[in-house]
Design an enzyme around this catalytic site. Structure first.
Site, mmCIF file in Angstrom:
data_model
loop_
_atom_site.group_PDB
_atom_site.id
_atom_site.type_symbol
_atom_site.label_atom_id
_atom_site.label_comp_id
_atom_site.label_asym_id
_atom_site.label_seq_id
_atom_site.Cartn_x
_atom_site.Cartn_y
_atom_site.Cartn_z
ATOM 1 N N ALA A 80 0.836 -1.624 0.014
ATOM 2 C CA ALA A 80 -0.233 -0.595 -0.004
ATOM 3 C C ALA A 80 0.824 1.220 0.042
ATOM 4 C CB ALA A 80 -0.879 -0.088 1.382
ATOM 5 N N GLU A 81 1.614 1.386 0.716
ATOM 6 C CA GLU A 81 2.604 1.997 1.284
ATOM 7 C C GLU A 81 3.699 2.814 -0.166
ATOM 8 O OE1 GLU A 81 2.992 4.949 3.704
ATOM 9 O OE2 GLU A 81 0.915 4.152 3.777
ATOM 10 N N GLY A 82 4.172 1.294 -1.005
ATOM 11 C CA GLY A 82 4.930 1.652 -2.064
ATOM 12 C C GLY A 82 6.067 1.029 -1.919
#
Length: 229
Positions: A80-82
């Site tokens: 999700a945070e890359g």
């Protein structure tokens, strides 16, 4: 119900992390019986006296499953945070890399959010932890989640192992660790949304992942889900 404890006691955490020599959870660790046994050993090592009532494991959830679910949830957050790639644990907000894990890099990055505001962030690492850092114009950033948890758990460095422990403690503080262990991922995501801007419902005027994307990432990392009312 029986208590499951998931973070080492503050007095012993630094020694345990040091002995792991940069140990980090990986979704690749949950394929096969041998790996499940390894995960169970890791989980058994993570013991704490910190507010144990927040670490409830249903009798129906085995230790390997609990460990695998936590590892998969951490992998999901990095997705999700890359920061799901091989350099995720040393990635700054925006994609630049930092070198060395002795401490949080404490580099302030300027960005513009979806509301058009110009902001600063020190987000770094697999879970985009923010720390106190001086700003180019003087003063310092105010959000210091990393420093608070580092002191609380006596984390010795910013290694992948320390970053994992940091993330697990944030999940626990949000009251979501029991949900993760049991596979109630939608509930866990909802409780953790305020911690990670990329989670649905976070409300920070930054890009948010869809729950369906997160569930796919979680399951792809070997996590098991259960139906939720």
């Amino acid at each position: 119900m029986r208590l499951l404890v998931a973070i080492v006691a503050a007095a012993g955490l630094g020694l345990w992390l040091a002995s792991r020599d940069g140990f980090a959870l990986s979704p690749l660790s949950w394929d096969g019986e041998a790996e499940a046994e390894q995960g169970a050993t890791w989980w058994d090592e993570l013991q704490t006296t910190l507010d144990p009532e927040t670490y409830m494991q249903p009798d129906t959830v085995t230790t390997p499953v609990a460990a695998g679910n936590v590892a998969a949830f951490l992998s999901m957050i990095r997705f999700a945070e890359g920061t799901a790639g091989p350099d995720g644990y040393r990635t700054l907000f925006g994609g630049r890399l930092f070198s060395g894990f002795d401490d949080h890099p404490r580099i302030a990055v300027q960005f513009r959010d979806q509301a058009g505001r110009t902001l600063w962030t020190t987000a770094a690492g697999g879970y985009q932890a923010m720390a106190v850092s001086p700003l180019p114009s003087g003063g310092s950033t105010r959000v210091n989640t990393w420093d608070r948890i580092k002191a609380k758990l006596q984390l010795p460095d910013f290694s992948p192992a320390s970053q994992d422990a940091f993330a697990i403690e944030l999940i626990r503080e949000r009251g979501a660790l029991g949900d993760v262990i049991a596979g109630r991922i939608a509930s866990a995501v909802r409780k953790c949304a305020a911690e990670w801007a990329s989670l649905p419902g976070a409300g920070y005027a930054q890009p948010e992942r869809k729950l369906s994307q997160l569930l796919a990432a979680y399951q792809g990392a070997g996590g098991i889900t259960v139906s939720e009312a």
